[in-house]
Design a protein around this motif. Structure first.
Motif, PDB file in Angstrom:
ATOM      1  N   ASP A 140     -13.967   8.392   2.776  1.00  0.00           N
ATOM      2  CA  ASP A 140     -12.619   8.423   3.345  1.00  0.00           C
ATOM      3  C   ASP A 140     -11.565   8.393   2.246  1.00  0.00           C
ATOM      4  OD1 ASP A 140     -13.403   8.591   6.004  1.00  0.00           O
ATOM      5  OD2 ASP A 140     -13.443   6.425   6.295  1.00  0.00           O
ATOM      6  N   ALA A 141     -11.838   7.641   1.180  1.00  0.00           N
ATOM      7  CA  ALA A 141     -10.891   7.596   0.063  1.00  0.00           C
ATOM      8  C   ALA A 141     -10.787   8.967  -0.602  1.00  0.00           C
ATOM      9  CB  ALA A 141     -11.321   6.539  -0.948  1.00  0.00           C
ATOM     10  N   LEU A 142     -11.916   9.665  -0.756  1.00  0.00           N
ATOM     11  CA  LEU A 142     -11.880  11.021  -1.305  1.00  0.00           C
ATOM     12  C   LEU A 142     -11.093  11.954  -0.389  1.00  0.00           C
ATOM     13  CD1 LEU A 142     -15.538  11.402  -2.628  1.00  0.00           C
ATOM     14  CD2 LEU A 142     -13.456  11.450  -4.016  1.00  0.00           C
ATOM     15  N   ILE A 143     -11.317  11.834   0.912  1.00  0.00           N
ATOM     16  CA  ILE A 143     -10.580  12.662   1.871  1.00  0.00           C
ATOM     17  C   ILE A 143      -9.083  12.379   1.757  1.00  0.00           C
ATOM     18  CG2 ILE A 143     -10.169  13.060   4.334  1.00  0.00           C
ATOM     19  CD1 ILE A 143     -13.184  12.587   4.772  1.00  0.00           C
ATOM     20  N   ASP A 144      -8.721  11.118   1.591  1.00  0.00           N
ATOM     21  CA  ASP A 144      -7.299  10.754   1.476  1.00  0.00           C
ATOM     22  C   ASP A 144      -6.646  11.419   0.268  1.00  0.00           C
ATOM     23  OD1 ASP A 144      -7.322   9.216   3.757  1.00  0.00           O
ATOM     24  OD2 ASP A 144      -7.599   7.305   2.703  1.00  0.00           O
ATOM     25  N   THR A 145      -7.422  11.671  -0.795  1.00  0.00           N
ATOM     26  CA  THR A 145      -6.821  12.299  -1.982  1.00  0.00           C
ATOM     27  C   THR A 145      -6.315  13.704  -1.681  1.00  0.00           C
ATOM     28  OG1 THR A 145      -8.881  13.294  -2.834  1.00  0.00           O
ATOM     29  CG2 THR A 145      -8.396  11.003  -3.481  1.00  0.00           C
ATOM     30  N   THR A 146      -6.870  14.348  -0.667  1.00  0.00           N
ATOM     31  CA  THR A 146      -6.446  15.712  -0.347  1.00  0.00           C
ATOM     32  C   THR A 146      -5.051  15.745   0.266  1.00  0.00           C
ATOM     33  OG1 THR A 146      -7.505  15.705   1.844  1.00  0.00           O
ATOM     34  CG2 THR A 146      -8.827  16.446  -0.020  1.00  0.00           C
ATOM     35  N   ASN A 147      -4.528  14.567   0.612  1.00  0.00           N
ATOM     36  CA  ASN A 147      -3.151  14.477   1.084  1.00  0.00           C
ATOM     37  C   ASN A 147      -2.172  14.440  -0.076  1.00  0.00           C
ATOM     38  OD1 ASN A 147      -1.953  14.635   3.572  1.00  0.00           O
ATOM     39  ND2 ASN A 147      -2.365  12.520   4.165  1.00  0.00           N
ATOM     40  N   HIS A 148      -2.701  14.255  -1.297  1.00  0.00           N
ATOM     41  CA  HIS A 148      -1.863  14.130  -2.495  1.00  0.00           C
ATOM     42  C   HIS A 148      -2.561  14.846  -3.655  1.00  0.00           C
ATOM     43  CE1 HIS A 148       0.264  10.969  -0.238  1.00  0.00           C
ATOM     44  NE2 HIS A 148      -0.933  10.511   0.066  1.00  0.00           N
ATOM     45  N   LEU A 149      -2.781  16.132  -3.515  1.00  0.00           N
ATOM     46  CA  LEU A 149      -3.579  16.871  -4.488  1.00  0.00           C
ATOM     47  C   LEU A 149      -2.944  16.909  -5.877  1.00  0.00           C
ATOM     48  CD1 LEU A 149      -4.828  19.876  -2.317  1.00  0.00           C
ATOM     49  CD2 LEU A 149      -6.197  17.986  -3.205  1.00  0.00           C
ATOM     50  N   GLN A 150      -1.631  16.703  -5.970  1.00  0.00           N
ATOM     51  CA  GLN A 150      -0.967  16.767  -7.267  1.00  0.00           C
ATOM     52  C   GLN A 150      -0.937  15.413  -7.969  1.00  0.00           C
ATOM     53  OE1 GLN A 150      -0.227  19.760  -8.503  1.00  0.00           O
ATOM     54  NE2 GLN A 150      -1.113  20.459  -6.568  1.00  0.00           N
ATOM     55  N   ASP A 151      -1.381  14.358  -7.296  1.00  0.00           N
ATOM     56  CA  ASP A 151      -1.337  13.022  -7.886  1.00  0.00           C
ATOM     57  C   ASP A 151      -2.547  12.764  -8.766  1.00  0.00           C
ATOM     58  OD1 ASP A 151       0.964  12.666  -6.465  1.00  0.00           O
ATOM     59  OD2 ASP A 151       0.162  11.165  -5.073  1.00  0.00           O
ATOM     60  N   ASP A 152      -2.365  11.900  -9.751  1.00  0.00           N
ATOM     61  CA  ASP A 152      -3.475  11.444 -10.578  1.00  0.00           C
ATOM     62  C   ASP A 152      -4.126  10.233  -9.915  1.00  0.00           C
ATOM     63  OD1 ASP A 152      -3.352  13.275 -12.700  1.00  0.00           O
ATOM     64  OD2 ASP A 152      -1.731  12.170 -13.652  1.00  0.00           O
ATOM     65  N   TYR A 153      -5.459  10.200  -9.996  1.00  0.00           N
ATOM     66  CA  TYR A 153      -6.218   9.085  -9.432  1.00  0.00           C
ATOM     67  C   TYR A 153      -7.019   8.388 -10.513  1.00  0.00           C
ATOM     68  CZ  TYR A 153      -5.068  10.208  -4.624  1.00  0.00           C
ATOM     69  OH  TYR A 153      -4.382  10.397  -3.458  1.00  0.00           O
ATOM     70  N   VAL A 154      -7.071   7.070 -10.397  1.00  0.00           N
ATOM     71  CA  VAL A 154      -7.944   6.281 -11.251  1.00  0.00           C
ATOM     72  C   VAL A 154      -9.285   6.181 -10.531  1.00  0.00           C
ATOM     73  CG1 VAL A 154      -8.343   4.032 -12.313  1.00  0.00           C
ATOM     74  CG2 VAL A 154      -6.022   4.971 -12.194  1.00  0.00           C
ATOM     75  N   SER A 164      -2.642   6.662  -8.757  1.00  0.00           N
ATOM     76  CA  SER A 164      -1.822   6.087  -9.826  1.00  0.00           C
ATOM     77  C   SER A 164      -0.433   5.701  -9.332  1.00  0.00           C
ATOM     78  CB  SER A 164      -1.697   7.076 -10.994  1.00  0.00           C
ATOM     79  OG  SER A 164      -2.933   7.237 -11.661  1.00  0.00           O
ATOM     80  N   ALA A 165       0.067   6.444  -8.354  1.00  0.00           N
ATOM     81  CA  ALA A 165       1.398   6.148  -7.817  1.00  0.00           C
ATOM     82  C   ALA A 165       1.428   4.819  -7.066  1.00  0.00           C
ATOM     83  CB  ALA A 165       1.852   7.274  -6.895  1.00  0.00           C
ATOM     84  N   ASP A 166       0.251   4.322  -6.674  1.00  0.00           N
ATOM     85  CA  ASP A 166       0.189   3.062  -5.927  1.00  0.00           C
ATOM     86  C   ASP A 166       0.031   1.840  -6.823  1.00  0.00           C
ATOM     87  OD1 ASP A 166       0.429   4.418  -3.532  1.00  0.00           O
ATOM     88  OD2 ASP A 166      -1.740   4.568  -3.209  1.00  0.00           O
ATOM     89  N   ILE A 167      -0.143   2.052  -8.127  1.00  0.00           N
ATOM     90  CA  ILE A 167      -0.219   0.922  -9.052  1.00  0.00           C
ATOM     91  C   ILE A 167       1.201   0.400  -9.270  1.00  0.00           C
ATOM     92  CG2 ILE A 167      -0.851   0.171 -11.383  1.00  0.00           C
ATOM     93  CD1 ILE A 167      -3.015   2.295 -11.374  1.00  0.00           C
ATOM     94  N   SER A 168       1.429  -0.828  -8.917  1.00  0.00           N
ATOM     95  CA  SER A 168       2.788  -1.362  -8.873  1.00  0.00           C
ATOM     96  C   SER A 168       3.427  -1.415 -10.262  1.00  0.00           C
ATOM     97  CB  SER A 168       2.794  -2.758  -8.245  1.00  0.00           C
ATOM     98  OG  SER A 168       2.020  -3.662  -9.012  1.00  0.00           O
ATOM     99  N   ILE A 169       4.692  -1.099 -10.294  1.00  0.00           N
ATOM    100  CA  ILE A 169       5.507  -1.207 -11.509  1.00  0.00           C
ATOM    101  C   ILE A 169       6.406  -2.428 -11.344  1.00  0.00           C
ATOM    102  CG2 ILE A 169       7.312  -0.118 -12.897  1.00  0.00           C
ATOM    103  CD1 ILE A 169       6.142   2.576 -12.093  1.00  0.00           C
ATOM    104  N   PRO A 170       6.279  -3.431 -12.205  1.00  0.00           N
ATOM    105  CA  PRO A 170       7.054  -4.662 -12.038  1.00  0.00           C
ATOM    106  C   PRO A 170       8.560  -4.405 -12.076  1.00  0.00           C
ATOM    107  CG  PRO A 170       5.297  -4.961 -13.651  1.00  0.00           C
ATOM    108  CD  PRO A 170       5.374  -3.504 -13.364  1.00  0.00           C
TER     109      PRO A 170
END
Length: 265
Positions: free
Chosen positions: A109-123, A153-159
């Motif tokens: 499901d996590a892999l499937i979710d990445t297809t909603n954000h194909l331009q984003d970088d993933y860790v 990567s966009a979900d990693i919080s920035i303080p």
């Protein structure tokens, strides 16, 4: 803000061709599904057409739900099998680097979710399990990784700093390229890159450095049973700070927070 001009950090990505099975991987890149056979590709195209989805709307197709006859509370995903049989490729620095296989249905499901954000970088955190063909019509093989954890990567919080501004508005992210994340140093480097802003903000919500001019990485051998790397950051005012990143186990972590660096004799 200045960016590093003398970075002694992991080199640009290279294909991992001679690594042993079971090796830990911590990599950053983009994820894209493809289909290993023409027949499966045609099935996907037919599925997309049947629900009026565009060919690149993988998430819409893979997540499409229908209600079972006479059971309005029961739904299922008729095209989930396409995601299960797809080839998921992680691309690092524009190079196809790994074939990803989910460790659990949750990771599918996590892999499937990445297809909603194909331009984003993933860790991607996983373990090397062998080699696979990214496509049966291709003439090369890629290392295969069993995925343990995926983070956008966009979900990693920035303080947020004490002045109310996010840290990334005050300090530029060092220009470090992601690596394949197979060696201990490369995994530490990818963790440093992905968690940079959490590392450089102190407990008082202030930046510890105003800029980063250079980064030096060395093995920290004070704990022989652990894989620990020391990151030394230099700024334009000649101040230096260092932190340790432990990559012994599946999940890297900061074992020593960023603090003023004093070279030992």
């Amino acid at each position: 803000m200045n960016t590093p001009d003398n970075v002694c950090a992991p080199a640009p990505v290279q294909r991992a061709s001679n690594q042993a099975n079971g090796e830990l991987v911590y990599a950053i890149g983009k994820i894209q599904p493809s289909f290993p056979t023409l027949n499966l590709e045609k099935q996907y195209e037919a599925a997309a057409l049947s629900i009026k989805a565009n060919p690149d709307e993988f998430y819409k197709v893979f997540s499409y739900q229908v209600t079972a006859d006479n059971q309005p509370d029961l739904t299922y995903r008729p095209f989930l099998y396409l995601a299960q049989q797809a080839t998921w490729v992680l691309t690092i620095n524009l190079v196809d680097s790994y074939v990803l296989i989910p460790d659990t249905p949750t990771q599918l499901d996590a892999l499937i979710d990445t297809t909603n954000h194909l331009q984003d970088d993933y860790v991607m955190n996983g373990r090397l399990v062998g080699f696979d063909m990214p496509n049966s019509r291709a003439d090369y093989m890629l290392p295969t990784v069993k995925v343990k954890h995926l983070i956008n990567s966009a979900d990693i919080s920035i303080p947020v700093l004490a002045d109310g501004q996010p840290a990334n508005r005050q300090l530029a992210l060092p220009a470090l390229k992601p690596t394949t994340g197979l060696s201990g140093q490369d995994r530490a480097g990818n963790y440093f890159k992905s968690h940079f802003y959490q590392i450089v903000v102190g407990s008082d919500q202030q930046l510890l450095l105003e800029d980063v001019q250079a980064i030096y990485v060395q093995v920290q051998d004070t704990e022989p049973t652990r894989q620990v790397y020391e990151f030394i950051l230099s700024s334009s005012d000649r101040s230096r700070y260092a932190c340790n990143i432990d990559v012994t186990n599946q999940y890297p972590f900061v074992s020593s927070r960023l603090a003023p660096f004093a070279k030992s004799n």
